[in-house]
Design an enzyme around this catalytic site. Sequence first.
Site, short mmCIF file in Angstrom:
data_model
loop_
_atom_site.label_atom_id
_atom_site.label_comp_id
_atom_site.label_asym_id
_atom_site.label_seq_id
_atom_site.Cartn_x
_atom_site.Cartn_y
_atom_site.Cartn_z
N HIS A 53 41.61 38.30 15.63
CA HIS A 53 40.29 38.77 15.24
C HIS A 53 39.27 38.35 16.31
O HIS A 53 39.59 37.55 17.19
CB HIS A 53 39.90 38.22 13.86
CG HIS A 53 39.75 36.74 13.81
ND1 HIS A 53 40.67 35.89 13.24
CD2 HIS A 53 38.76 35.93 14.27
CE1 HIS A 53 40.26 34.65 13.35
NE2 HIS A 53 39.10 34.63 13.97
P1 TYD Z 1 41.27 33.06 9.43
O1 TYD Z 1 40.02 32.81 10.18
O2 TYD Z 1 41.68 34.48 9.21
O3 TYD Z 1 42.48 32.27 10.12
P2 TYD Z 1 43.26 32.53 11.50
O4 TYD Z 1 42.45 33.42 12.34
O5 TYD Z 1 43.44 31.18 12.05
O6 TYD Z 1 44.58 33.12 11.21
O7 TYD Z 1 41.18 32.29 8.04
C1 TYD Z 1 42.25 32.20 7.15
C2 TYD Z 1 41.70 32.24 5.72
O8 TYD Z 1 40.86 31.12 5.49
C3 TYD Z 1 40.87 33.48 5.43
O9 TYD Z 1 41.16 33.89 4.10
C4 TYD Z 1 39.44 33.00 5.49
C5 TYD Z 1 39.55 31.53 5.11
N1 TYD Z 1 38.56 30.68 5.79
C6 TYD Z 1 37.55 30.08 5.06
O10 TYD Z 1 37.43 30.25 3.82
N2 TYD Z 1 36.66 29.27 5.71
C7 TYD Z 1 36.74 29.05 7.04
O11 TYD Z 1 35.91 28.31 7.61
C8 TYD Z 1 37.79 29.70 7.79
C9 TYD Z 1 37.92 29.51 9.28
C10 TYD Z 1 38.68 30.50 7.12
#
Ligand code: TYD
Length: 140
Positions: A53
């Site tokens: 992302h």
């Molecule tokens: P995401 O940013 O998609 O993780 P990555 O890019 O590392 O794979 O986040 C994973 C999940 O956690 C998503 O459902 C959103 C949630 N999240 C929060 O609730 N708060 C946060 O600060 C972050 C970074 C993620």
Amino acid sequence: MHSVLSAETIEFQPIGDVRGELVALEGKRNIPFEIKRVYYMTGLSPEIPRGFHAHRKLEQIAICVMGSCRFILDDGRFRKEVWLRTSRQGLYIGNMVWREMHDFTRDCVLMVLASEVYDEADYIRDYEVFRSQASKDEKS
Ligand code: TYD
């Protein structure tokens, strides 16, 4: 217009003595923004990448406080790979940079400092949407 990808490593100056090493991270001092959020990831797997992302506004610094991993960064024009292998180094990731994290070691603890609190609306999770937004931003 950005001519170079807005992602670069920052070297931290550890304070070390016989007791071990201490790294201090301070907003607007050795971190280029005010820190509004800190999160960290554990229990990661070498075969399960994360990320995929970009953020519209958010700036971040990623630090492997333990273990290592490989980042792929992409601003729609340039793509680069960065290995994080030391807790003495942070990876600054500006806004509108697509990131993927790969090859986590089992002991990896990946900590992220963020310039804003969590906001799902700031995410771009579709690569084609990201590419088209990045090229629009470049023209404006
Ligand atoms: P995401 O940013 O998609 O993780 P990555 O890019 O590392 O794979 O986040 C994973 C999940 O956690 C998503 O459902 C959103 C949630 N999240 C929060 O609730 N708060 C946060 O600060 C972050 C970074 C993620």
